[in-house]
Enzyme design. Structure first.
Site, mmCIF file in Angstrom:
data_model
loop_
_atom_site.group_PDB
_atom_site.id
_atom_site.type_symbol
_atom_site.label_atom_id
_atom_site.label_comp_id
_atom_site.label_asym_id
_atom_site.label_seq_id
_atom_site.Cartn_x
_atom_site.Cartn_y
_atom_site.Cartn_z
ATOM 1 N N GLU A 1 0.843 -1.195 0.000
ATOM 2 C CA GLU A 1 0.000 0.000 0.000
ATOM 3 C C GLU A 1 0.879 1.245 0.000
ATOM 4 O OE1 GLU A 1 -2.306 2.886 -0.251
ATOM 5 O OE2 GLU A 1 -3.239 0.896 -0.383
ATOM 6 N N MET B 1 -4.239 5.171 3.702
ATOM 7 C CA MET B 1 -5.200 4.554 2.792
ATOM 8 C C MET B 1 -5.463 3.082 3.102
ATOM 9 S SD MET B 1 -6.552 6.731 0.738
ATOM 10 C CE MET B 1 -7.164 5.743 -0.631
ATOM 11 N N TYR B 2 -5.074 2.626 4.298
ATOM 12 C CA TYR B 2 -5.438 1.264 4.679
ATOM 13 C C TYR B 2 -6.959 1.122 4.629
ATOM 14 C CZ TYR B 2 -0.713 0.956 6.720
ATOM 15 O OH TYR B 2 0.647 0.970 6.927
ATOM 16 N N GLY B 3 -7.422 0.120 3.910
ATOM 17 C CA GLY B 3 -8.860 -0.061 3.754
ATOM 18 C C GLY B 3 -9.379 0.456 2.427
ATOM 19 N N GLY B 4 -8.597 1.308 1.750
ATOM 20 C CA GLY B 4 -8.970 1.762 0.418
ATOM 21 C C GLY B 4 -9.713 3.087 0.370
ATOM 22 N N THR B 5 -10.125 3.428 -0.845
ATOM 23 C CA THR B 5 -10.787 4.706 -1.109
ATOM 24 C C THR B 5 -12.053 4.865 -0.293
ATOM 25 O OG1 THR B 5 -9.894 4.864 -3.354
ATOM 26 C CG2 THR B 5 -11.916 6.071 -2.906
ATOM 27 N N CYS B 6 -12.889 3.847 -0.281
ATOM 28 C CA CYS B 6 -14.203 3.958 0.355
ATOM 29 C C CYS B 6 -14.093 4.407 1.800
ATOM 30 C CB CYS B 6 -14.938 2.621 0.263
ATOM 31 S SG CYS B 6 -16.521 2.609 1.128
ATOM 32 N N HIS C 1 -45.638 -1.353 7.558
ATOM 33 C CA HIS C 1 -46.229 -0.017 7.429
ATOM 34 C C HIS C 1 -46.039 0.753 8.734
ATOM 35 C CE1 HIS C 1 -49.206 3.056 6.343
ATOM 36 N NE2 HIS C 1 -49.678 2.907 7.572
ATOM 37 N N SER D 1 0.225 4.333 0.825
ATOM 38 C CA SER D 1 0.062 5.307 1.911
ATOM 39 C C SER D 1 -0.568 4.662 3.127
ATOM 40 C CB SER D 1 -0.817 6.478 1.449
ATOM 41 O OG SER D 1 -1.183 7.305 2.540
#
Length: 445
Positions: free
Chosen positions: A33, A38-43, A430, A35
């Site tokens: 990785e 950024m562990y875990g990614g963009t999301c 409902h 950075s």
């Protein structure tokens, strides 16, 4: 003998899920990785989670500077917690080595990783590319020199709410930020190069979205013809077809492109398309059989849930029957977290008519939904497109509270091949927003 049975470049949804799975199969895995942020990614870090956290807090607490500051602080807390959890989930596995640094290919089985401790060379039997996408910056004079112009990642780092926010691009990302910052109290102006919003949506849905945002205080400049961006004392100016406007900050929301620029893919023989996306087959193999590309980097739909499904396809290819492919996903839903949210799946009315389909169409104002009355938000419009001969659901668009939840019901029905009558006659609790599907499809007949 290779150093690792699998090298995964990029800690995104597909990559991290694959790494944990392969480790469970006894494979030696390297997760590379670029950075530690950024562990875990963009999301988790700069996409879905921080933006939806801010949207939620804007709806709950906005407007105001204090509300903005508190929301940004909570966003940092949420993303920090999830980032650390994602790191520990992999770093705690004996079979996984997490390596910080920027990767580039040396040849089809070797990469070099440039990190704080220097450069190291890794070899892998199989390599999986999961590097995501990056923001695109249009060729506008002065934009690349502006210190007050940001992509979505940069805007998420602001510590002070801009009183005036300009946005270049009226697509889904631009509109989501426009809605959010308007709720925080910013005066928002969206510059759109086309003559209307959201060209891929039906005009009635796009106009309904525009009206909701306009009522929230968002201004739109169509056929904008932005010519120049220039920093001035205390702000930034946008020079466009209609004149000059000043802002405290400018968001550039002109789309995202596959993140392949620094990978030196040619050294490995990996082919890319004209957008820089890794060319893959239906099972996500690149032009080199032992190299795969998963997630945004392969040019497919840029959604976290598509990245997760990419993992499932690769898992099936390596350890299953090898039958899964990108061709069997069915219609892919998407949601835009404006307020209220907008979600769509399948064909729009315009697309169905362009294909020459014999269709029936129904529209239902959100004001007709009892739950919308209970929630005090009757804005929006619901729309369904059905094959007139077979009764199959061709597409649905939902602009209303909880649309992002409701669309998953429609996805399940479409994948199961159920006729629209199953949703028309289904038992829903409902009062809920979901029961509006009874009424929407009831209008078909």
């Amino acid at each position: 003998m290779y150093d690792y049975q699998a090298i995964i470049i990029g800690f995104g949804k597909a990559g991290k899920t694959l790494a944990a799975f392969l480790a469970g199969q006894g494979w030696r895995v390297a997760m590379v990785e670029a950075s530690a942020q950024m562990y875990g990614g963009t999301c988790i870090n700069i996409g879905c989670i921080p933006t939806k956290t801010l949207v939620h807090d804007a709806e709950l607490h906005g407007p105001g500077e204090q509300a903005f500051s508190q929301a940004m602080a909570r966003k940092r807390q949420v993303t920090g917690l999830l980032r650390e959890k994602n790191y520990q989930n992999l770093a705690g596995l004996e079979q996984v080595t997490v390596i910080d640094g920027r990767a580039e290919f040396i040849d089809p089985h070797r990469i070099s990783v440039q990190g704080a401790a220097g450069t190291q060379v890794l070899s892998g039997e199989r390599i999986f590319i999961n590097t995501g996408a990056v923001s695109r910056w249009p060729a506008i004079d002065g934009l690349d020199r502006s210190q007050r112009s940001y992509d979505s990642t940069g805007l998420l780092q602001l510590t002070q709410r801009p009183a005036r926010l300009g946005i270049i691009g009226g697509g889904y990302i631009g509109l989501e930020f426009a809605s959010m910052f308007a709720q925080f109290g910013s005066a928002v102006t969206v510059f759109e190069e086309a003559d209307a919003l959201l060209g891929r949506e039906d005009r009635d849905m796009a106009q309904a979205i525009q009206q909701i945002l306009s009522d929230a205080g968002v201004s739109f400049t169509f056929n904008a013809g932005v010519k120049q961006v220039r920093d001035v004392e205390g702000g930034v100016e946008v020079v466009h077809q209609g004149g000059v406007q000043s802002f405290d900050a400018l968001l550039v929301a002109a789309g995202r492109a596959p993140n392949t620029a620094g990978l030196q893919l040619a050294r490995a023989g990996v082919e890319t398309d004209e957008r820089g996306a890794v060319r893959v087959d239906a099972q996500l193999r690149s032009s080199v059989p032992h190299i795969w590309a998963l997630g945004d980097v392969n040019g497919g739909p840029q959604f976290t849930y598509i990245s997760l499904d990419d993992f499932r396809i690769v898992r099936d290819s390596l350890f299953g029957a090898g039958k899964r492919s990108t061709a069997d996903r069915g219609a892919v839903p998407y949601s835009v977290f404006i307020t209220p949210s907008f979600s769509r799946i399948g064909l729009s009315e315009d697309q169905a008519r362009q294909q020459g389909r014999d269709i029936k169409v129904a529209t239902l104002p959100a004001a007709a939904i009892p739950r919308a009355r209970v929630l005090g938000d009757t804005r929006g419009l619901l729309k369904a497109v059905v094959d007139a001969q077979t009764g199959q659901i061709l597409g649905v668009a939902l602009l209303c509270r909880d649309a992002h939840e409701m669309i998953n019901i429609v996805k399940t029905a479409m994948d199961a091949g159920l006729p629209y009558t199953r949703l028309r006659d289904q038992l829903f609790t409902h009062p809920t927003m979901s029961e509006s599907l009874n009424d929407l499809f009831g209008l078909i007949g």
